[in-house]
Design a protein around this motif. Sequence first.
Motif, short mmCIF file in Angstrom:
data_model
loop_
_atom_site.label_atom_id
_atom_site.label_comp_id
_atom_site.label_asym_id
_atom_site.label_seq_id
_atom_site.Cartn_x
_atom_site.Cartn_y
_atom_site.Cartn_z
N LEU A 57 0.83 -1.22 0.00
CA LEU A 57 0.00 0.00 0.00
C LEU A 57 0.86 1.26 0.00
N LEU A 58 1.91 1.26 0.80
CA LEU A 58 2.78 2.44 0.85
C LEU A 58 3.50 2.65 -0.47
N ALA A 59 3.94 1.56 -1.11
CA ALA A 59 4.62 1.69 -2.41
C ALA A 59 3.67 2.22 -3.48
N GLN A 60 2.41 1.76 -3.45
CA GLN A 60 1.43 2.27 -4.42
C GLN A 60 1.17 3.77 -4.20
N GLY A 61 1.00 4.16 -2.95
CA GLY A 61 0.78 5.58 -2.67
C GLY A 61 1.96 6.43 -3.08
N LEU A 62 3.19 5.94 -2.84
CA LEU A 62 4.38 6.68 -3.21
C LEU A 62 4.48 6.84 -4.72
N ALA A 63 4.19 5.76 -5.46
CA ALA A 63 4.25 5.84 -6.93
C ALA A 63 3.24 6.85 -7.47
N ARG A 64 2.03 6.86 -6.90
CA ARG A 64 1.00 7.81 -7.38
C ARG A 64 1.36 9.24 -7.01
N SER A 65 1.97 9.46 -5.85
CA SER A 65 2.37 10.82 -5.47
C SER A 65 3.44 11.36 -6.42
N ARG A 66 4.32 10.47 -6.89
CA ARG A 66 5.35 10.91 -7.85
C ARG A 66 4.72 11.22 -9.20
N GLN A 67 3.73 10.43 -9.61
CA GLN A 67 3.02 10.74 -10.86
C GLN A 67 2.28 12.07 -10.75
N LEU A 68 1.71 12.34 -9.57
CA LEU A 68 0.97 13.58 -9.36
C LEU A 68 1.91 14.78 -9.19
N ARG A 69 3.21 14.52 -9.00
CA ARG A 69 4.22 15.56 -8.75
C ARG A 69 3.87 16.38 -7.50
N ASP A 70 3.39 15.68 -6.50
CA ASP A 70 3.09 16.32 -5.21
C ASP A 70 4.27 16.05 -4.28
N ALA A 71 5.12 17.06 -4.09
CA ALA A 71 6.37 16.87 -3.33
C ALA A 71 6.11 16.48 -1.88
N ARG A 72 5.09 17.09 -1.25
CA ARG A 72 4.85 16.79 0.16
C ARG A 72 4.37 15.35 0.34
N LEU A 73 3.44 14.92 -0.49
CA LEU A 73 2.97 13.54 -0.38
C LEU A 73 4.10 12.56 -0.68
#
Length: 753
Positions: free
Chosen positions: A115-131
Motif C-alpha cells: 500500500l505504501l509503495a502504491q501511494g508513493l508511486a502515485r504521489s510521484r506521478q501527481l508531482r506532489d512533493a509533500r505527499l
Amino acid sequence: MLRHLLVFLFFLTSGVLVAEPLYPPLSVAASQRLRRQLWHTPASQRRVDLLLRLSEDLTANYMGLGTSLDSASSYGQEATQLSQALGYVRGQIRSQYALGNVALCLNQVPDGARLLAQGLARSRQLRDARLEADGWYYSVATYTSSAADIVRRIACLQRALALYQALGDEARTAFILKAIADQHLTQGQLGLAQQELLRVLPRYRRLGRSHYAYDLLNVVNDKAGNYREALRYGLAALESAQATGDTTFINLFYGRVAYLYLALNQPADAAHYCRLALARAQRAHDPSDVFGIAHTLATALISLKQPRQALALALTQTRVQPASGDGQISRWSLLATCYLANREYAAAERCELQLLSILEARKTEASISTRSRAYCFLGQVYLLTRRYAAARYYLSKATALRRHTSIAGQAATERLFFQLDSAQGYYLAGIAHLQRYQTLHDSLFNDHKSKQIASLLVQYDTRKKEQDVALLTKQSLVQQAHLRQRESQRNALLGGMALLALLLGLGYNRYRLKQRSTRLLEAKQAEIFAQNESLANLLLEKNGLLEEKEWMLKEIHHRVKNNLQIIGSLLRSQSVYLQDKVARAAVRESRNRVHSMALIHQKLYQSQHLAGVPMDAYIQEIVEHLLASFDCSPAIQTELAVAPVELDVALAVPVGLILNEAITNSLKYAFPATHAGHLFIGFDAPAPDHYRLTIRDDGVGFGRDFEPARCRTLGLNLIQGLSKQLGGHLQVQDVGGVVINLEFSQLDVVARG
C-alpha cells in the motif's frame, strides 16, 4: 550483581520504544472536536481529510505510545471509498498511506509495504512533493533493522529530506535529520549520530521541541558508556518537555533518567523520578506503563536494601491495576523480580512460568529477547534452589536464543552456567563458561574494569579450590583415623597416593591453562602487529594521496589562470579592431573582469595554502591594474585599508567582481577629465566569519534624480546580483561622492549553498 544485570536486560527489552510522530499529535480535546465535526460533515473532500487526520493520529499514538488503534482502519477504509467516489486523488494517496501504516501496526508487513509503495508511486506521478516526501518517510517502517535494511532506511530518509528542504518545511527537515541520526545510532555509529544530533539541536530549539533531540543524545551517550553526559541530556529533555507543555512522552524521559541514576549507583534519585512517572501513569490508566515504571522503582528499592518495600509496591500495583496484553508481561516480570529479591523462590518461579507461557504462546520475533531473559531468570531460580537439571534445561534454552540476546544477557547466561558447573563438579566445563563470560564482559566494560573483575574472579576461584582441597584433606584424615586401627600402614600408603594424584592433577591442569593462555596471548600480539603494519601502510598511502591532491589543485588553478589570461588576451586583441568607443570600453571592462578572476587563481596557485585567497595582495593588484587600465594614476589618489584576511575562492570571486565594477564606475564617472580625486577601498572582518567591504570616492556623485534601486546599468546590476549571491547587505549612498558598503557572512553563504 547478577540480579541487577537481569533488571537492566528487562529495561532494554520491555520498555516503551518511543517514536516522535511526523506530524504533531492531536490533544484529547482536539481529537474529540474532530470527531464531532465528522458527525456533521457530509460526503466531501473535507470529510476525507477529517477521516484521514483521525486515522493518522490513532496510528501515530499506537506506534509511539502503544495506545489502541481504535477506529484507525475503519476511518482509512471509509476515506478510501469516499475519495474514489469523489475523484479526490490526494485523498486516495493519503488513504493508501493510512491503511499501509495500520497494516504495519498489525504486523502485516507485505500488505503495508504494498500500500505504501502504491501511494508513493502515485504521489510521484501527481508531482506532489509533500505527499512524496511523506511516502518516503513511511517506507522506512517496511524495512527490518538488519545492516542492509538500515542502509535502505537511510536512503529513504535522505530522499524525504531533499523534498522537505525544497518545500522549505523547517519542522519536517529537522525531524528527518534526527531520524537519520537515529538510524546511525542503530548502526552503532555513535560518534556520527552524536555529531548529527548536535547539528540538529538548534533547529529543534527554534521549533520548541528540543526534548526529542535531547532524549536521543541521552541514548547515544548511554550506549557509549558516558553516563554522566547521558544524564545531563536526560534532565535537559525533562526540563524542555515541561517548559513547552509537550508531556506526551515525559514518562519515558523520567524512566531514562531513573535508569541512569541506577547506572551511576544513585538509587535514591532513581526512585524519586520513578515515583513522579508512576503517579502520571496511574492517572493515565496505562497498565503497561505503570508496571514498567514500577519495575524500575522496585529495582531502585532493592538496591537501597528495601526488598520488602519493593514487593509491597508490586503487590499493590497488581491488585489496583488490571493488566492485559503487554501489561501482563510487565506484571509477571515485576512480581518475579521482587519475589527473587526477597528469596521467595517458589513464588518467583511461579510468576516467571506464567510470564513464559504468555511469551511462548505469542512466538513473535519481538518477544524472543524477553523469552531469553525469562529462561535465564528461571535458570537462576533453579540454581539457587539446587535443582540443577531444571537450571541446565532453561539455561540451554537461553543459550539457543543468544543470537537475539544482548551481550549483557549472554554474559549473564555464561556466568550462571559457570556457577552451575562448579556446583555439580564439572570444573573444566565451568572454566570454559567462565572464559566466555569474561570475553563477553570485556566487550561491555573498559580494560581497567575488566582486569579488576577478572582478578576478583580468579581470586574467588583459587580460594574456592583451596577450600575444596582442604576439605578433601580433612575428610581423608578422618577416614585414616577410622581405618588406622585395622590397616594403618596400608591406609597411610593409599592416602599418600591419593594426595599425590590430586596434587599432580591440579598441577597438570594449571600447566595446561597456562599454555593455552600463552598461545592466546601470542596470537593476539601477532594480530596487533599485523594491524599496526596495515595502519602504517594506510597512513603512508593517505599522505601520498594528500600530496597528489594538493599538486592537482595547484595545477587546476594554474590552468584556469592561463585560460582566463588567454581570454583576456583575446579580448585585448579584439579591442584593437573595434572603432566604436563604447564597444571598446565594454571589451576593456570585460577584460578587467576576467583579470580579477584570473588573479584569484594565480594567488591560489602561488600560495602554499590552498584554503583561501589573501585579500590584501589581491585587492591591491586589482586596484593597480584598473588604475593602469584607465591611465589615471597621477590624478586619482588611492587609499587602501585592507586587513590580512583570507577568503574562500567561492567568496573571493564575487568580491573581486564587485570591486572591479565599483572601481570601474568610479574611474569612469566620478572624476571628469580635469578633476583630481581620492578613492578609498577598505576590507576587514569585524567579527569571525563576518566581512565588510567599503568603496568610497569624493567624485561628482550620482546626481539628484539618480536612484540606485531603479538603475538598470550592467555595473550596478552585477554589484546587486553578486551581493545577493553572497547573502550580504548592500548599501549605495551619495554623500559628497559615492559610498558603497557591503557586509556579508561566510555562514550565510554556506547555509544558502
